[in-house]
Scaffold this active site. Structure first.
Site: not given
Ligand code: PEP
Ligand code: MG
Length: 907
Positions: A23, A93, A102, A104, A337, A453, A792, A859, A879
């Site tokens: 502000k 303020r 809102g 603070m 802002r 609010h 992975s 993954c 990836y």
């Molecule tokens: C992990 O452990 O991140 C994974 C992808 O395998 P899971 O979640 O099946 O153990």
């Protein structure tokens, strides 16, 4: 040189938000731009932090600086604070580096006392105005600075109106207000044991202290935790000459956005309230008029305001919001802002501003918050539901929501904890309701505008909200609301539509968002601007990103879903789900119980064709895109009945002389069969199954199991290939900790794959790899890469094993850990870079040293978390893989990571 704790508005600029708060920095910027801002100065966040760390002591020299700047302000305004003849009044303020709406405290009209109220009467010629200002000061100051419960004042005010037989505050005259002032002072004295301070400088110092202190109040702390705002930032305090929107019909106050924050519409949008002070708009106490209607009552100020809104947007190159006041026809800007907006509006604005030439495409893309992308997919009320709304309010925050009505934030929290979807229904909300709001499906209020609010918080949190549905009578005590003869009691279903502002009694069906509809080919939905924005920005993100995005999918249906959302492959196909279902579980159990190789093989013979068909479907759906199939990972006991349940059932059957036993949903078993089962279950029981016989260990313990899976994968690939498809196969072995585990298992399995493909007369390249999900594996990744063509990162298990936190039990203490800042964020959501991330970096670097072509992916759940995606980009992974629904989020985050890098590099 001594630290400077106070800055005049002339001394700062918008880049100083860490010192002056958002502000303060923006007030300074507007002052520099020559916009009409009342004079004032800012006490820095640094002063707040010094105060907090010294045990609530102002730092040396701060009060002297405040005194100097105050004198300067007094000189500039030609009035003195507390002057009995002609007083200057100021507002005090809060203003942190990041907006915390809102959360603070603030105080207006500071500088009034028993003498200066008379001076204000003379100055303004209105006794009523002066006494109303004094009673407002007492009310705000009493609550925020002196800690009196707000309802004490509200009740006294209500009482005064009742006694006079009027409904509105404005109907109270000077005499009534004078009496109220006495009453308020008495309340303060009775409740705190202290008198309201008459000395204006004492008022100011206590006011500054209260704002500093409010940084640590519960709602501010909760808000920061939820929004990941650093506790150590502190808040600044802005002290500014008061201007008054409550000096009559030619005065007023409002909030304006340069564009519509709910739907992105490129026109000024907001609320205006005639003859009122700023807090009246935000608190939703009185219903407001639409901003554009202001032209009808204040044409000159409205004209001027529109000009300033355009100037601000051009200057900030973004949507701004502005608090303003009109005092007897003269317009003042009190704050600006870069405004908060819904995700929907964010995309529309980025798209429009780029089209208008205000920003370039990549700037527009970088403005999108990948964490909120999923909001674009929010549900809407199913068309054709045919229901009549019982009321209509303002469309304060988008999305349709269905839930059971509750009437307090505590109830919302309690019901939600029990798993009940709730709609929080209130006359208006206050910052104290925050904890209940964030647990609700939606929020409905009967009072307040689009900047009340309730509306601001709901939009910030992505919760659908309808506000100011003034036909509704909310009876909090009786826990119900009524409208035109319909009563909705606690626990009754309500549906709200935050896109249209409609409210329905009952549980309506919800349907997909325009984006979902457009994606499934609806031509009308494809004409909508949001779809065009979506297509444009996603295309640009795809063009610039270096990371590929895959999905975690186990079925052809999920694979199709993933492709629709832009997945470029499957990064994790968990095969355990293919072992479920009655027929399959029976075969798995036969495999577990087999006493001979022949019996075990017979079980595999049942499973093999079933698995093969699953893979055929997936390879077909993912044609020419890589599919990483993970061989079975979970411990085998997961396919057997629960140990305790089975033991109890067997014991009961024996005691009751029954010959059959029933466990869970399974079919009844003969008692002797159940006893054998129990013996096996006991045999397989593990104290720590997550660290037990699972992953690659299964492949070593039951070699036939992995061989069957590899055969099924290769038969499926051969079949799809033979039919003209292009299967891209990657076989992944989970939970390896040593090079030798992987080497041995691969040595056994590779010939199976070769032989199967030869038998089928097809050539399909198979890539062999492993998951890196144990710290040891990460540390010896250089060795493991000798026998793996890809890694992975299984960051779920890697986080579990690196922290020693059970992924299934973390919920019990994670909240406490986050609250005490023992972890920077939930490490199962965002990769913990110093620990888990470091293990990943070691594995990536050392793995690639051994094998420069090593393919790297992730993954774990983190693959769909924007911050983690950015981290994966910097690690140089190939990836990320995440749930199909998060694929667009990961694509956007990956594009932004690439652009962010380019932007930083070019600086
Ligand atoms: C992990 O452990 O991140 C994974 C992808 O395998 P899971 O979640 O099946 O153990
Ligand atoms: Mg795992």
């Amino acid at each position: 040189m001594a630290v400077k704790f106070v800055y005049d508005f002339e001394e700062g600029n918008r880049d100083m938000k860490y010192l002056l708060g958002g502000k303060g920095a923006n007030l300074a910027e507007m002052t520099r731009m020559g916009l009409p801002v009342p004079h004032g100065f800012t006490v820095t966040c640094e002063a707040c932090n010094a105060y907090r760390s010294a045990g609530r002591q102002f730092p040396d020299g701060m009060l002297e600086e405040v005194a100097e700047h105050l004198e300067q302000l007094e000189r500039g305004m030609g009035r003195r604070l507390g002057d009995p003849g002609d007083p200057l009044l100021v507002s005090v303020r809060s203003g942190a580096p990041f907006s915390m709406p809102g959360m603070m405290d603030s105080v207006l009209n500071l500088g009034l006392n028993d003498q200066s109220v008379e001076g204000l009467t003379k100055q303004t010629g209105s006794e009523r105005f002066a006494w109303d200002s004094y009673r407002r000061l007492l009310q705000m100051y009493g609550r925020t600075v002196m800690g009196v419960e707000g309802h004490r004042f509200e009740e006294a005010l209500e009482h005064a109106k009742e006694a006079k037989g009027v409904r509105n505050d404005v109907e109270l005259d000077a005499g009534d207000l004078r009496r109220l002032v006495e009453e308020f002072k008495a309340i303060i004295a009775a409740d705190t044991g202290r008198e309201f301070p008459q000395d204006p400088r004492e008022q100011l110092h206590l006011g500054i202290e209260a704002v500093f202190g409010s940084w640590d109040n519960r709602r501010a702390v909760d808000y920061r935790r939820k929004n990941k705002i650093d506790d150590s930032l502190g808040t600044a305090v802005n002290i500014q000459a008061m201007v008054f929107g409550n000096k009559g019909e030619d005065s007023g106050t409002g909030v304006a956005f340069t564009r519509n924050p709910a739907n992105g519409d490129p026109h000024p949008y907001g609320d205006y309230l005639v003859n009122a002070q700023g807090e009246d708009v935000v608190s939703g106490i009185r219903n407001t008029m639409k901003l554009e209607e202001m032209g009808g009552v204040q044409p000159r100020a409205w004209e001027e305001l529109q000009g300033h809104l355009g100037t601000l947007e051009g200057h900030y190159r973004d949507m701004c919001d502005v608090e303003f006041t009109v005092e007897q026809g003269k317009l003042w800007l009190l704050q600006t802002r870069v405004g908060k907006r819904t995700a929907f509006a964010e995309w529309i604005m980025a798209h429009d501003m780029h089209n208008e030439g205000l920003i370039d495409l990549d700037t527009a893309l970088l403005r999108l918050d990948a964490n909120r992308l999923e909001e674009l997919f929010k549900k809407v009320i199913a068309s054709g539901a045919g229901a009549e709304p019982i009321a209509t309010g303002l469309n304060a925050s988008p999305g349709a929501a269905v839930g059971k009505a509750v009437f307090s934030a505590d109830d919302a929290q309690a019901w939600a904890t029990r798993g009940e979807p709730v709609i929080l229904v209130r006359r208006e909300t206050t910052p104290d309701d925050y904890h209940g709001m964030i647990r609700s499906q939606g929020v409905l209020t009967s009072a307040g505008g689009t900047n009340s609010h309730a509306a601001v918080v709901a939009r910030g949190e992505g919760i659908p909200a309808v506000c100011g549905a003034d036909a509704i009578r909310v009876d909090r005590q009786a826990r119900r609301f009524s409208v035109d003869g319909t009563t909705v009691a606690e626990g009754d279903w309500v549906t709200i539509d935050g896109f249209t502002g409609r409210v329905y009694a009952g549980q309506l069906g919800l349907a997909d968002s325009p984006i979902e509809r457009a994606r499934s080919g609806d031509p009308e939905a494809r004409k909508e601007k949001i779809w065009q924005a979506y297509e444009r920005f996603m295309a640009r993100a795809d063009e610039v990103r270096r990371l590929k995005v895959r999905a975690n999918a186990d079925t052809p249906g999920q694979s199709g879903n993933a492709i629709e959302r832009g997945a470029e492959g499957i990064g994790l196909c968990r095969t355990e789900h293919m072992f479920l279902g009655e027929e399959r579980v029976a075969a798995v159990r036969r495999m577990i119980f087999a006493d001979s190789a022949a019996e075990e093989q017979a079980a595999y013979d049942v499973l093999l064709p079933l698995q093969r068909d699953d893979f055929v479907g997936i390879f077909q759906a993912m044609d020419a895109k890589p599919v990483t199939v993970r061989l079975l990972d979970p411990p085998l006991h997961e396919f057997l009945p629960d140990q305790v349940e089975l033991a109890v059932a067997v014991a009961l059957a024996k005691e009751r002389g029954r010959s059959e036993v029933e466990v869970g949903g399974d079919e009844a078993m003969a008692l002797d069969e159940a006893e054998q089962m129990l013996a096996k279950v006991n045999d397989l029981h593990e104290a720590n199954p997550m660290l037990g016989l699972r992953g690659v260990r299964l492949g070593i313990f039951k070699p036939g199991l992995y061989a069957m899976q590899v055969r099924a994968i290769c038969e499926a690939a051969a079949k799809v290939k033979a039919e003209g498809g292009d299967p891209v196969v990657e076989i992944m072995i989970p939970l390896a900790a040593t090079r030798e585990e992987l080497a041995q298992v691969r040595e056994e399995l590779e010939p199976v794959a070769r032989q199967t493909l030869e038998e089928k007369g097809q050539e399909v390249a198979v890539l062999w790899g492993t998951m890196i999900e144990l710290p040891r594996a990460a540390l010896v990744a250089g060795e493991i890469a000798e026998v793996a063509e890809f890694f992975s990162f299984g960051t779920n298990d890697l986080t579990q094993t690196a922290f020693g936190f059970s992924r299934d039990d973390i919920g019990k203490f994670l909240g406490l850990y986050e609250e005490r800042k023992l972890v920077p964020a939930n490490p199962f959501v965002t990769v913990d870079q110093p620990g888990v991330g470091r293990l990943m970096r070691i594995a990536a670097e050392e793995g690639r040293q051994t094998r420069p072509t090593l393919k790297l992916g992730i993954c774990g759940e983190h693959g769909g978390d924007p911050d983690s995606v950015r981290f994966c980009h910097t690690l140089g992974l190939d990836y990320v893989s995440c749930s199909p629904f998060r694929v667009p989020t990961a694509r956007l985050a990956a594009g932004q990571a690439a652009l962010g890098e380019a932007t930083t590099a070019s600086k």
